[in-house]
Write a protein that holds these residues in place. Structure first.
Motif, mmCIF file in Angstrom:
data_model
loop_
_atom_site.group_PDB
_atom_site.id
_atom_site.type_symbol
_atom_site.label_atom_id
_atom_site.label_comp_id
_atom_site.label_asym_id
_atom_site.label_seq_id
_atom_site.Cartn_x
_atom_site.Cartn_y
_atom_site.Cartn_z
ATOM 1 N N TYR A 1 71.301 76.345 41.318
ATOM 2 C CA TYR A 1 69.927 75.877 41.149
ATOM 3 C C TYR A 1 69.879 74.439 41.633
ATOM 4 O O TYR A 1 70.779 73.645 41.379
ATOM 5 C CB TYR A 1 69.505 75.940 39.673
ATOM 6 C CG TYR A 1 68.298 75.082 39.406
ATOM 7 C CD1 TYR A 1 67.046 75.459 39.874
ATOM 8 C CD2 TYR A 1 68.414 73.868 38.749
ATOM 9 C CE1 TYR A 1 65.949 74.647 39.675
ATOM 10 C CE2 TYR A 1 67.326 73.057 38.538
ATOM 11 C CZ TYR A 1 66.097 73.457 39.009
ATOM 12 O OH TYR A 1 65.014 72.652 38.820
ATOM 13 N N PHE B 1 67.505 82.301 33.268
ATOM 14 C CA PHE B 1 66.621 83.224 33.971
ATOM 15 C C PHE B 1 67.027 84.675 33.754
ATOM 16 O O PHE B 1 68.185 85.004 33.531
ATOM 17 C CB PHE B 1 66.590 82.909 35.469
ATOM 18 C CG PHE B 1 67.938 82.983 36.143
ATOM 19 C CD1 PHE B 1 68.371 84.153 36.753
ATOM 20 C CD2 PHE B 1 68.774 81.882 36.159
ATOM 21 C CE1 PHE B 1 69.608 84.222 37.368
ATOM 22 C CE2 PHE B 1 70.010 81.934 36.777
ATOM 23 C CZ PHE B 1 70.430 83.117 37.383
ATOM 24 N N ARG B 2 65.998 85.518 33.811
ATOM 25 C CA ARG B 2 66.173 86.967 33.753
ATOM 26 C C ARG B 2 65.022 87.578 34.540
ATOM 27 O O ARG B 2 63.871 87.154 34.409
ATOM 28 C CB ARG B 2 66.155 87.457 32.309
ATOM 29 C CG ARG B 2 66.193 88.975 32.208
ATOM 30 C CD ARG B 2 66.489 89.468 30.829
ATOM 31 N NE ARG B 2 65.445 89.138 29.868
ATOM 32 C CZ ARG B 2 65.488 89.499 28.604
ATOM 33 N NH1 ARG B 2 66.524 90.159 28.120
ATOM 34 N NH2 ARG B 2 64.497 89.168 27.797
ATOM 35 N N ALA C 1 59.594 87.895 35.457
ATOM 36 C CA ALA C 1 60.525 86.767 35.479
ATOM 37 C C ALA C 1 60.420 86.014 34.160
ATOM 38 O O ALA C 1 59.326 85.621 33.754
ATOM 39 C CB ALA C 1 60.211 85.838 36.638
ATOM 40 N N GLU C 2 61.555 85.831 33.500
ATOM 41 C CA GLU C 2 61.621 85.042 32.272
ATOM 42 C C GLU C 2 62.513 83.844 32.556
ATOM 43 O O GLU C 2 63.607 83.997 33.095
ATOM 44 C CB GLU C 2 62.188 85.860 31.129
ATOM 45 C CG GLU C 2 61.335 87.061 30.763
ATOM 46 C CD GLU C 2 61.965 87.878 29.656
ATOM 47 O OE1 GLU C 2 61.972 87.393 28.499
ATOM 48 O OE2 GLU C 2 62.455 88.975 29.959
ATOM 49 N N LEU C 3 62.037 82.666 32.190
ATOM 50 C CA LEU C 3 62.779 81.431 32.441
ATOM 51 C C LEU C 3 62.871 80.614 31.164
ATOM 52 O O LEU C 3 62.015 80.708 30.298
ATOM 53 C CB LEU C 3 62.075 80.588 33.508
ATOM 54 C CG LEU C 3 61.850 81.228 34.872
ATOM 55 C CD1 LEU C 3 60.983 80.325 35.739
ATOM 56 C CD2 LEU C 3 63.174 81.522 35.558
ATOM 57 N N TRP D 1 70.303 88.047 30.971
ATOM 58 C CA TRP D 1 70.109 86.604 31.086
ATOM 59 C C TRP D 1 71.275 85.986 31.835
ATOM 60 O O TRP D 1 72.423 86.373 31.659
ATOM 61 C CB TRP D 1 69.992 85.954 29.705
ATOM 62 C CG TRP D 1 68.634 86.107 29.116
ATOM 63 C CD1 TRP D 1 68.248 87.030 28.175
ATOM 64 C CD2 TRP D 1 67.475 85.338 29.420
ATOM 65 N NE1 TRP D 1 66.912 86.863 27.885
ATOM 66 C CE2 TRP D 1 66.414 85.829 28.632
ATOM 67 C CE3 TRP D 1 67.221 84.282 30.288
ATOM 68 C CZ2 TRP D 1 65.138 85.302 28.678
ATOM 69 C CZ3 TRP D 1 65.942 83.746 30.333
ATOM 70 C CH2 TRP D 1 64.915 84.263 29.534
#
Length: 174
Positions: A23, A67-68, A52-54, A74
């Motif tokens: 990243y 992130f996932r 998108a989960e952050l 995850w």
């Protein structure tokens, strides 16, 4: 950091890449590159079309982008402004777009980009991430302490644990 185009080599002339998750914030904005061997159709689908989960977890001098995507698990990408090569360092206010995350999924064995996506941050998430990076950039840095600290964190936590400890989360629809 470029994100590449699906079906094209991520790095010209490189057909085998080391597995890694990277990243970074640079002149183009926030980027996440996932280089992985044996990418499945489901993993491509997760990046392309999954929710998108952050999250952001900060531990000492390290910011972890959590992130996932879709049905995936995850994962995390550690970050320090100070570890980015000087020619690429950028304050969020100087980046072309600091309100979105550009993602690339790259096959390690071939170096080919398998999926590309952009996720727009919520205003709250963008502010928290950009503020954390600015604070980090304006602070002091010791490379040896950073390396030791990252090992301590990884000996204590996995990504799912960091998600529970994260200061902020967001969910972005497809």
């Amino acid at each position: 950091m470029h994100i590449g185009q699906v079906g094209q080599p991520y790095e010209c002339g490189e057909d085998k890449l080391e597995e890694k998750v990277l990243y970074r914030l640079d002149k183009d904005g926030h980027c996440l590159v996932i280089v992985k061997a044996g990418i499945t159709v489901q993993e491509i689908e997760n990046i392309d079309h999954g929710i998108a989960e952050l999250g952001i977890y900060i531990d000492g001098p390290i910011l972890f982008l959590l992130f996932r995507f879709g049905k995936g698990s995850w994962n995390d990408a550690p970050y320090s402004w100070h570890t980015v090569p000087r020619e690429f360092r950028m304050f969020p206010a100087e980046a072309a777009d600091s309100n979105r995350l550009r993602i690339s999924l790259v096959e390690a064995g071939s170096g080919i980009v398998r999926a590309v996506r952009e996720v727009v941050f919520t205003a709250e998430f963008a502010e928290a991430l950009n503020t954390a990076i600015t604070v980090q950039a304006n602070g002091s840095f010791n490379g040896l302490s950073y390396a030791k600290h990252i090992n301590i964190v990884y000996n204590q936590y996995i990504a799912e644990d960091m998600v529970e400890l994260a200061g902020i989360h967001m969910v972005s629809p497809i």
